[in-house]
Enzyme design. Sequence first.
Site, PDB file in Angstrom:
ATOM      1  N   ASP A  12       0.860  -1.168   0.000  1.00  0.00           N
ATOM      2  CA  ASP A  12       0.000   0.000   0.000  1.00  0.00           C
ATOM      3  C   ASP A  12       0.904   1.227   0.000  1.00  0.00           C
ATOM      4  O   ASP A  12       2.123   1.094   0.126  1.00  0.00           O
ATOM      5  CB  ASP A  12      -0.987  -0.018   1.174  1.00  0.00           C
ATOM      6  CG  ASP A  12      -0.337  -0.075   2.544  1.00  0.00           C
ATOM      7  OD1 ASP A  12       0.890  -0.344   2.615  1.00  0.00           O
ATOM      8  OD2 ASP A  12      -1.016   0.135   3.548  1.00  0.00           O
ATOM      9  N   TYR A  22       3.168   4.556   0.725  1.00  0.00           N
ATOM     10  CA  TYR A  22       3.945   5.008   1.871  1.00  0.00           C
ATOM     11  C   TYR A  22       3.045   5.843   2.781  1.00  0.00           C
ATOM     12  O   TYR A  22       2.362   6.760   2.316  1.00  0.00           O
ATOM     13  CB  TYR A  22       5.120   5.870   1.421  1.00  0.00           C
ATOM     14  CG  TYR A  22       6.169   5.157   0.604  1.00  0.00           C
ATOM     15  CD1 TYR A  22       6.913   4.106   1.132  1.00  0.00           C
ATOM     16  CD2 TYR A  22       6.461   5.583  -0.694  1.00  0.00           C
ATOM     17  CE1 TYR A  22       7.899   3.479   0.390  1.00  0.00           C
ATOM     18  CE2 TYR A  22       7.452   4.968  -1.444  1.00  0.00           C
ATOM     19  CZ  TYR A  22       8.169   3.913  -0.904  1.00  0.00           C
ATOM     20  OH  TYR A  22       9.145   3.303  -1.644  1.00  0.00           O
ATOM     21  N   PHE A  62       6.309   2.081  -4.666  1.00  0.00           N
ATOM     22  CA  PHE A  62       7.728   2.252  -4.353  1.00  0.00           C
ATOM     23  C   PHE A  62       8.296   3.606  -4.761  1.00  0.00           C
ATOM     24  O   PHE A  62       9.363   3.983  -4.295  1.00  0.00           O
ATOM     25  CB  PHE A  62       8.588   1.112  -4.939  1.00  0.00           C
ATOM     26  CG  PHE A  62       8.208  -0.236  -4.433  1.00  0.00           C
ATOM     27  CD1 PHE A  62       8.518  -0.623  -3.137  1.00  0.00           C
ATOM     28  CD2 PHE A  62       7.496  -1.123  -5.229  1.00  0.00           C
ATOM     29  CE1 PHE A  62       8.133  -1.869  -2.643  1.00  0.00           C
ATOM     30  CE2 PHE A  62       7.109  -2.368  -4.754  1.00  0.00           C
ATOM     31  CZ  PHE A  62       7.429  -2.742  -3.454  1.00  0.00           C
ATOM     32  N   HIS A  89      10.071  -9.110   0.489  1.00  0.00           N
ATOM     33  CA  HIS A  89       9.853  -7.676   0.270  1.00  0.00           C
ATOM     34  C   HIS A  89      11.158  -6.914   0.545  1.00  0.00           C
ATOM     35  O   HIS A  89      11.962  -7.323   1.384  1.00  0.00           O
ATOM     36  CB  HIS A  89       8.749  -7.196   1.212  1.00  0.00           C
ATOM     37  CG  HIS A  89       8.215  -5.846   0.896  1.00  0.00           C
ATOM     38  ND1 HIS A  89       8.800  -4.684   1.357  1.00  0.00           N
ATOM     39  CD2 HIS A  89       7.143  -5.460   0.157  1.00  0.00           C
ATOM     40  CE1 HIS A  89       8.112  -3.642   0.917  1.00  0.00           C
ATOM     41  NE2 HIS A  89       7.097  -4.082   0.191  1.00  0.00           N
TER      42      HIS A  89
END
Length: 256
Positions: free
Chosen positions: A90, A92, A103, A217
């Site tokens: 989701d 930041y 990202f 991740h």
Amino acid sequence: MFEPDALFELEHDPDGSATFAGLAELPLAELMAPDWAAALSGVEAELRGVLRFVAGEVAAGHPVLPAPSNVLRAFRQPLADVKVLIVGQDPYPTPGHAVGLSFSVGPHVRPLPRSLANIYRELEADLGIPPRVHGDLSAWAGQGVLLLNRVMTVRAGSAGSHRRKGWEDITTAAVEALAARRAPDGSPLPLAAVLWGKDAESVRRLLPSVPAVASAHPSPLSASRGFFGSRPFSRVNALLHGQGAADVIWELPPAP
């Protein structure tokens, strides 16, 4: 070729007045590229529902990220142009960071989020590309890299706060639309997926015939458990080669 600067133009919201409630009432064709609007028409009601939920969050005094004008930014990249799917969790939750592309952050954000710094570290280890001081990944998006968060909004300061509020229905439909694309001869269009972490891994079942690079991740909490050393960038290019598609140029401009 899709131009990076066309990914999000300020004429969509020239005075910054867009609201989530307003987005919920606009035609799909004003919210996203025409082919995405057609592909997501089956979940239009669900999209309007989740936008109204987010509008309710704001009305209740909870700041929501990203800004309304950026929340569907990933879908302004034409569906037909996508050749790589990178799935995030989701946005930041830090105010000023989320820009509607997984990202990525705005060009002037400093310091970079630690997940993005780890992505740059792996990019250098994989392809020898030195890290950039900025975190603007729109140059990737301009080459057909869909930077899609599984959940597309978040309360500021509260990671994961908008999970199971309806976004998963939208992004499931989006991934299914990608997997279903066909060339005129009936063959699948070139596509490779990058699945970092459990949220991203949840879409693998939606991509039964799409080659994927999966690992932990890039978060500092998990990067050392399989993200570092996974060489996703060179592996994706190899997967694209195998489908007759051109490489992604992963090197970002020194300045955005």
